[in-house]
Scaffold this motif. Structure first.
Motif, PDB file in Angstrom:
ATOM      1  N   VAL A 314       0.864  -1.179   0.000  1.00 31.76           N
ATOM      2  CA  VAL A 314       0.000   0.000   0.000  1.00 31.76           C
ATOM      3  C   VAL A 314       0.905   1.234   0.000  1.00 31.76           C
ATOM      4  N   GLN A 315       0.795   2.040  -1.033  1.00 34.77           N
ATOM      5  CA  GLN A 315       1.593   3.259  -1.121  1.00 34.77           C
ATOM      6  C   GLN A 315       0.683   4.468  -1.156  1.00 34.77           C
ATOM      7  N   VAL A 316       0.776   5.297  -0.107  1.00 37.43           N
ATOM      8  CA  VAL A 316       0.068   6.572  -0.057  1.00 37.43           C
ATOM      9  C   VAL A 316       1.061   7.651  -0.448  1.00 37.43           C
ATOM     10  N   ALA A 317       0.729   8.421  -1.482  1.00 39.16           N
ATOM     11  CA  ALA A 317       1.599   9.510  -1.942  1.00 39.16           C
ATOM     12  C   ALA A 317       0.771  10.789  -1.977  1.00 39.16           C
ATOM     13  N   SER A 318       0.920  11.617  -0.960  1.00 38.22           N
ATOM     14  CA  SER A 318       0.136  12.847  -0.874  1.00 38.22           C
ATOM     15  C   SER A 318       0.577  13.821  -1.958  1.00 38.22           C
ATOM     16  N   PRO A 319      -0.358  14.437  -2.662  1.00 40.10           N
ATOM     17  CA  PRO A 319       0.014  15.411  -3.699  1.00 40.10           C
ATOM     18  C   PRO A 319       0.892  16.513  -3.123  1.00 40.10           C
ATOM     19  N   SER A 320       1.877  16.939  -3.901  1.00 40.26           N
ATOM     20  CA  SER A 320       2.852  17.900  -3.399  1.00 40.26           C
ATOM     21  C   SER A 320       3.333  18.809  -4.514  1.00 40.26           C
ATOM     22  N   ARG A 321       3.207  20.116  -4.335  1.00 43.14           N
ATOM     23  CA  ARG A 321       3.808  21.112  -5.227  1.00 43.14           C
ATOM     24  C   ARG A 321       3.541  20.796  -6.701  1.00 43.14           C
ATOM     25  N   GLU A 322       2.269  20.544  -7.014  1.00 42.34           N
ATOM     26  CA  GLU A 322       1.917  20.056  -8.345  1.00 42.34           C
ATOM     27  C   GLU A 322       2.101  21.098  -9.438  1.00 42.34           C
ATOM     28  N   ARG A 323       2.315  22.355  -9.058  1.00 44.50           N
ATOM     29  CA  ARG A 323       2.573  23.386 -10.056  1.00 44.50           C
ATOM     30  C   ARG A 323       4.033  23.379 -10.508  1.00 44.50           C
ATOM     31  N   VAL A 324       4.905  22.686  -9.751  1.00 39.43           N
ATOM     32  CA  VAL A 324       6.319  22.603 -10.117  1.00 39.43           C
ATOM     33  C   VAL A 324       6.498  21.466 -11.119  1.00 39.43           C
ATOM     34  N   ASP A 325       7.189  21.742 -12.208  1.00 38.93           N
ATOM     35  CA  ASP A 325       7.274  20.800 -13.325  1.00 38.93           C
ATOM     36  C   ASP A 325       7.872  19.461 -12.910  1.00 38.93           C
ATOM     37  N   GLN A 326       8.912  19.477 -12.068  1.00 40.16           N
ATOM     38  CA  GLN A 326       9.546  18.219 -11.653  1.00 40.16           C
ATOM     39  C   GLN A 326       8.572  17.313 -10.925  1.00 40.16           C
ATOM     40  N   TYR A 327       7.645  17.900 -10.179  1.00 39.95           N
ATOM     41  CA  TYR A 327       6.685  17.100  -9.413  1.00 39.95           C
ATOM     42  C   TYR A 327       5.605  16.517 -10.324  1.00 39.95           C
ATOM     43  N   ARG A 328       5.222  17.255 -11.341  1.00 36.96           N
ATOM     44  CA  ARG A 328       4.261  16.707 -12.312  1.00 36.96           C
ATOM     45  C   ARG A 328       4.870  15.519 -13.049  1.00 36.96           C
ATOM     46  N   LYS A 329       6.133  15.629 -13.414  1.00 31.28           N
ATOM     47  CA  LYS A 329       6.806  14.510 -14.092  1.00 31.28           C
ATOM     48  C   LYS A 329       6.900  13.300 -13.182  1.00 31.28           C
ATOM     49  N   LEU A 330       7.216  13.537 -11.899  1.00 33.61           N
ATOM     50  CA  LEU A 330       7.305  12.423 -10.946  1.00 33.61           C
ATOM     51  C   LEU A 330       5.963  11.719 -10.804  1.00 33.61           C
ATOM     52  N   ARG A 331       4.887  12.492 -10.715  1.00 34.20           N
ATOM     53  CA  ARG A 331       3.552  11.887 -10.601  1.00 34.20           C
ATOM     54  C   ARG A 331       3.245  11.019 -11.814  1.00 34.20           C
ATOM     55  N   ASP A 332       3.555  11.518 -12.998  1.00 36.50           N
ATOM     56  CA  ASP A 332       3.280  10.748 -14.217  1.00 36.50           C
ATOM     57  C   ASP A 332       4.131   9.479 -14.265  1.00 36.50           C
ATOM     58  N   GLU A 333       5.400   9.582 -13.876  1.00 43.61           N
ATOM     59  CA  GLU A 333       6.282   8.404 -13.874  1.00 43.61           C
ATOM     60  C   GLU A 333       5.800   7.364 -12.871  1.00 43.61           C
ATOM     61  N   THR A 334       5.360   7.827 -11.713  1.00 48.89           N
ATOM     62  CA  THR A 334       4.876   6.896 -10.684  1.00 48.89           C
ATOM     63  C   THR A 334       3.592   6.215 -11.130  1.00 48.89           C
ATOM     64  N   ASP A 335       2.685   6.971 -11.734  1.00 49.33           N
ATOM     65  CA  ASP A 335       1.446   6.381 -12.252  1.00 49.33           C
ATOM     66  C   ASP A 335       1.750   5.279 -13.267  1.00 49.33           C
ATOM     67  N   ARG A 336       2.696   5.565 -14.167  1.00 52.53           N
ATOM     68  CA  ARG A 336       3.037   4.567 -15.195  1.00 52.53           C
ATOM     69  C   ARG A 336       3.652   3.317 -14.572  1.00 52.53           C
ATOM     70  N   LEU A 337       4.535   3.508 -13.580  1.00 49.50           N
ATOM     71  CA  LEU A 337       5.175   2.345 -12.949  1.00 49.50           C
ATOM     72  C   LEU A 337       4.143   1.472 -12.244  1.00 49.50           C
ATOM     73  N   VAL A 338       3.225   2.085 -11.482  1.00 49.38           N
ATOM     74  CA  VAL A 338       2.200   1.310 -10.786  1.00 49.38           C
ATOM     75  C   VAL A 338       1.339   0.544 -11.788  1.00 49.38           C
ATOM     76  N   GLY A 339       0.954   1.204 -12.876  1.00 46.82           N
ATOM     77  CA  GLY A 339       0.158   0.522 -13.898  1.00 46.82           C
ATOM     78  C   GLY A 339       0.902  -0.645 -14.510  1.00 46.82           C
ATOM     79  N   HIS A 340       2.192  -0.451 -14.775  1.00 46.81           N
ATOM     80  CA  HIS A 340       3.000  -1.533 -15.364  1.00 46.81           C
ATOM     81  C   HIS A 340       3.121  -2.716 -14.406  1.00 46.81           C
ATOM     82  N   ILE A 341       3.401  -2.438 -13.118  1.00 46.24           N
ATOM     83  CA  ILE A 341       3.584  -3.520 -12.139  1.00 46.24           C
ATOM     84  C   ILE A 341       2.279  -4.290 -11.949  1.00 46.24           C
ATOM     85  N   ASN A 342       1.175  -3.568 -11.777  1.00 49.91           N
ATOM     86  CA  ASN A 342      -0.102  -4.258 -11.564  1.00 49.91           C
ATOM     87  C   ASN A 342      -0.562  -4.999 -12.815  1.00 49.91           C
ATOM     88  N   GLY A 343      -0.279  -4.445 -13.986  1.00 50.62           N
ATOM     89  CA  GLY A 343      -0.637  -5.151 -15.214  1.00 50.62           C
ATOM     90  C   GLY A 343       0.177  -6.410 -15.405  1.00 50.62           C
TER      91      GLY A 343
END
Length: 487
Positions: A314-343
């Motif tokens: 179980v991984q809880v990742a609270s949204p953080s500084r979403e207006r900063v570009d590096q954080y948006r990229k991290l969120r997208d990368e994490t979403d893709r990794l979780v989808g890949h692992i679960n798939g």
């Protein structure tokens, strides 16, 4: 005829204890009928300081959380709250820019590349000056002022120029980097001189305090000895470690409550009652090592050490500084990794990773701490990481395992955890597997020792230790010092 109420100004307040932080210790609450109110923010710092501030006519200066907002001074739980307004441009340049895109990565071992912009620095100076000027108005004669964290490192010297009668302390909640990294900062001397306005500069670890002392000697030229800096005006500045902690008793009470116990059981049932539940709770930040730990967990399943029926994460990742570009990229990368692992590894009704990109109340966090067997805290660099201590406080039956990065400040105290190098995926896998397979007696021995540490060194002790050191009188030194050369 109604008489208009006079608007309170900072000069109307005369506080014996003043705390300055980037944010006020309250959050705005909008009720169903549209009315608004304030409630105390969660967190150990507020809990620790609230009683002593109420007893000492304390005032807290900070930003209320909305740009361009004009808030009046108000009282909450016996504390005078003094809002500082920040414009949209200042929010982008002082907060998102210099604080979180320059200082944050620089102070966290360059996990991301820091950006250096003169406009951001100018905004940082302007906002720090506003905080200092407000504190100068609010503080009573001879008051104690405690400045918090990296967003306000210029305040001590700016405030001392305005009010030499004050006793000023500063505490840095994040790491302080070694000279090789800090020296990249174009405004390195200005920040060091800003901190030297304080009588006491506190850090999470003794190594950070020594980094500061070394930099002051090398970059500013003041004489130093051990934890003390000697200034030409006869004043001394002490730099020491004060490891922050949590309100241990509050977390134990919360974990024992019937509601949290029932919710913990429901969480296990919802997850299919696997043999072991791994847990990560973090802000979605590139310093936290979330991506690496989920890769390590997925490889343990892929390698056949356990199945998704036997273990889940179980991984809880609270949204953080979403207006900063590096954080948006991290969120997208994490979403893709979780989808890949679960798939790749999941089954119907049995995902390998349950990923929650959301914030939850403290009661839900406590239920997760109670429900889950193995807490995984693997930042690449962290000043302390209080989540590790919160997990330990909630393990009332002295069971469970903590997998902890050796680069988190908490590793200095929680030596009985399964310590890992978060850059070493194979090493992390080995320690996660060791925690999974550990003998219950070994886990009990480790958890008892960690719980004793967390109970003996709670957040109230931390605050008392800092304030006691800060308010201890120090005579002026009589050392003959050469004038410091300006760069």
């Amino acid at each position: 005829m109604t008489r208009s109420r006079r608007r309170r100004s900072p000069g109307d307040v005369r506080a014996e204890l003043v705390v300055l932080a980037n944010r006020l210790p309250v959050d705005r609450v909008v009720h169903a009928d549209g009315s608004e109110d304030w409630r105390r923010s969660p967190g150990g710092l507020v809990s620790a300081l609230a009683p002593v501030m109420a007893a000492n006519r304390g005032a807290w200066i900070g930003w209320p959380g909305d740009v361009m907002e004009e808030c009046e001074i108000f009282e909450h739980d016996g504390i005078t709250l003094v809002p500082i307004g920040i414009s949209q441009q200042e929010y982008e340049e002082y907060y998102e820019g210099f604080s979180n895109a320059t200082l944050w990565p620089l102070y966290h071992d360059l996990v991301a590349k820091p950006e250096f912009h003169r406009e951001w620095w100018d905004a940082y100076v302007a906002v720090n000056r506003r905080f200092a000027e407000t504190a100068a108005e609010v503080a009573a004669e001879g008051a104690t002022v405690w400045v918090q964290d990296y967003q306000l490192q210029l305040v001590p010297s700016l405030l001392r120029e305005l009010r030499s009668d004050l006793r000023i302390g500063f505490f840095l909640h994040i790491p302080f980097p070694p000279a090789e990294l800090f020296s990249q900062l174009p405004w390195r001397r200005e920040l060091l001189e800003g901190l030297l306005g304080a009588d006491l500069v506190g850090f999470q670890l003794s190594g950070a305090a020594q980094n500061f002392i070394r930099l002051v000697r090398q970059r500013v030229g003041h004489k130093t000895h051990r934890d003390t800096v000697y200034l030409p005006d006869g004043r001394t500045v002490v730099a020491k470690a004060f490891p922050i902690s949590i309100d241990t008793a509050q977390f134990e009470k919360l974990a024992a409550s019937p509601g949290v116990q029932a919710r913990a059981k429901q969480i296990r049932d919802d997850l299919g009652n696997p043999r072991r539940i791994f847990l990560g709770i973090d802000r979605l930040d590139y310093t936290k090592g979330i991506y690496a730990r989920m890769r390590a967990f997925s490889e343990l399943i892929h390698d056949g050490h356990f199945s998704v029926e036997e273990a889940t994460f179980v991984q809880v990742a609270s949204p953080s500084r979403e207006r900063v570009d590096q954080y948006r990229k991290l969120r997208d990368e994490t979403d893709r990794l979780v989808g890949h692992i679960n798939g790749d590894l999941g089954r119907i009704g049995r995902p390998a990773i349950s990923y929650l990109n959301a914030s939850f109340p403290q009661s839900e966090m406590a239920a997760l701490f109670v429900a889950c067997d193995i807490m995984v805290v693997t930042p690449f660099r962290d000043g302390m990481n209080l989540v590790a201590k919160e997990y330990v406080a909630c393990r009332l039956h002295e069971d469970g395992a903590l997998v902890l990065s050796e680069f988190a400040g908490a590793a200095e105290e929680l030596r009985q955890a399964f310590l890992v190098n978060p850059y070493d995926i194979n090493g992390m896998k080995a320690q996660m597997l060791a925690a999974y397979r550990a003998d219950p007696k070994d886990l009990g021995r480790r958890m008892r020792a960690m719980r004793r540490t967390v109970a003996e060194n709670d957040v109230a002790n931390w605050a008392n230790a800092f304030l006691t050191e800060l308010t201890t009188p120090r005579p002026a030194h009589d050392k003959h010092l050469r004038p410091v050369k300006r760069a």
